[in-house]
Design a protein around this motif. Structure first.
Motif, PDB file in Angstrom:
ATOM      1  N   ILE A  77      90.643 -46.583 -12.437  1.00 44.91           N
ATOM      2  CA  ILE A  77      90.293 -45.981 -13.777  1.00 44.91           C
ATOM      3  C   ILE A  77      89.032 -46.662 -14.262  1.00 44.91           C
ATOM      4  CG2 ILE A  77      91.036 -45.863 -16.051  1.00 44.91           C
ATOM      5  CD1 ILE A  77      93.938 -45.725 -14.953  1.00 44.91           C
ATOM      6  N   VAL A  78      88.880 -47.939 -13.960  1.00 39.50           N
ATOM      7  CA  VAL A  78      87.495 -48.553 -14.533  1.00 39.50           C
ATOM      8  C   VAL A  78      86.290 -48.163 -13.646  1.00 39.50           C
ATOM      9  CG1 VAL A  78      86.487 -50.905 -14.844  1.00 39.50           C
ATOM     10  CG2 VAL A  78      88.786 -50.367 -15.560  1.00 39.50           C
ATOM     11  N   PRO A  81      84.653 -44.143 -13.339  1.00 40.26           N
ATOM     12  CA  PRO A  81      83.355 -43.555 -14.120  1.00 40.26           C
ATOM     13  C   PRO A  81      82.407 -44.479 -14.268  1.00 40.26           C
ATOM     14  CG  PRO A  81      85.465 -44.400 -15.241  1.00 40.26           C
ATOM     15  CD  PRO A  81      85.776 -44.338 -14.143  1.00 40.26           C
ATOM     16  N   THR A  82      82.440 -45.704 -14.030  1.00 45.44           N
ATOM     17  CA  THR A  82      81.202 -46.716 -14.142  1.00 45.44           C
ATOM     18  C   THR A  82      80.466 -46.608 -12.879  1.00 45.44           C
ATOM     19  OG1 THR A  82      82.595 -48.737 -13.563  1.00 45.44           O
ATOM     20  CG2 THR A  82      82.535 -48.026 -16.076  1.00 45.44           C
ATOM     21  N   TRP A 103      79.022 -35.900 -15.097  1.00 40.93           N
ATOM     22  CA  TRP A 103      79.532 -37.030 -15.350  1.00 40.93           C
ATOM     23  C   TRP A 103      81.102 -36.959 -14.911  1.00 40.93           C
ATOM     24  CZ3 TRP A 103      81.773 -40.009 -19.624  1.00 40.93           C
ATOM     25  CH2 TRP A 103      82.422 -41.169 -19.260  1.00 40.93           C
ATOM     26  N   GLY A 105      83.688 -38.483 -16.332  1.00 41.51           N
ATOM     27  CA  GLY A 105      84.316 -38.737 -17.471  1.00 41.51           C
ATOM     28  C   GLY A 105      85.461 -39.603 -17.460  1.00 41.51           C
ATOM     29  N   LEU A 106      86.228 -39.683 -18.430  1.00 45.34           N
ATOM     30  CA  LEU A 106      87.324 -40.594 -18.408  1.00 45.34           C
ATOM     31  C   LEU A 106      88.713 -40.043 -18.064  1.00 45.34           C
ATOM     32  CD1 LEU A 106      86.397 -42.128 -21.877  1.00 45.34           C
ATOM     33  CD2 LEU A 106      85.964 -43.169 -19.615  1.00 45.34           C
ATOM     34  N   TRP A 107      88.757 -38.851 -18.262  1.00 44.15           N
ATOM     35  CA  TRP A 107      90.144 -38.064 -17.999  1.00 44.15           C
ATOM     36  C   TRP A 107      90.512 -38.206 -16.711  1.00 44.15           C
ATOM     37  CZ3 TRP A 107      91.064 -33.534 -15.548  1.00 44.15           C
ATOM     38  CH2 TRP A 107      90.032 -32.787 -15.664  1.00 44.15           C
ATOM     39  N   VAL A 110      91.795 -40.996 -14.761  1.00 42.10           N
ATOM     40  CA  VAL A 110      93.176 -41.345 -15.252  1.00 42.10           C
ATOM     41  C   VAL A 110      94.177 -40.438 -14.503  1.00 42.10           C
ATOM     42  CG1 VAL A 110      94.824 -41.233 -17.127  1.00 42.10           C
ATOM     43  CG2 VAL A 110      92.538 -42.325 -17.353  1.00 42.10           C
TER      44      VAL A 110
END
Length: 144
Positions: A77-78, A81-82, A103, A105-107, A110
């Motif tokens: 999860i980290v 996206p990074t 990008w 994204g964050l979802w 997850v």
């Protein structure tokens, strides 16, 4: 003669190579990361998670497995996206990208990670070598 405009996914012709239906090349940069490379990346990520989990629980303890799984999930999860993928993905020359571009994204990380952790969706693949976890998240793992 196949319908020129299929109405359902089942009417689509199978890909000639993984990623063809996604507009990706057969080999080289931006092609779909193949099975061997993906499995090797998974082992790298899991090995890192096992080692990190040793900081919280001894290897022989019953909680070590749960801590390892939690560390593995957090890493996915980290890092997706990074840095564009997990440590294993990056070490093996791959990157996770959204099908729509842009990008990740964050979802997406997850959703993808939750499905990956329960294992079964990762074992169900299509002719583009995308697991169910990637299909639901709208991502594809490509070579860099």
């Amino acid at each position: 003669m196949p319908d020129a405009n299929p109405r359902t996914f089942g009417e689509l012709e199978p890909s000639k190579w993984p990623g063809e239906r996604l507009g990706l090349p057969d080999s080289g940069p931006s092609s779909v990361g193949r099975v061997g490379r993906r499995i090797a990346a998974l082992f790298v990520d899991y090995a890192f998670a096992v080692l990190i989990a040793l900081l919280w629980a001894p290897y022989s303890s019953p909680t070590h497995s749960l801590v390892t799984l939690a560390v593995f999930a957090v890493m996915q999860i980290v890092f997706i996206p990074t840095i564009g993928g997990s440590i294993g993905h990056r070490l093996l020359g791959m990157q996770l990208v959204p099908i729509a571009g842009g990008w990740v994204g964050l979802w997406r990380p997850v959703v993808r990670t939750v499905l990956l952790v329960i294992v079964v969706p990762a074992l169900v693949w299509d002719s583009d070598q995308r697991g169910f976890h990637d299909k639901v998240a709208g991502t594809v793992l490509i070579r860099r």
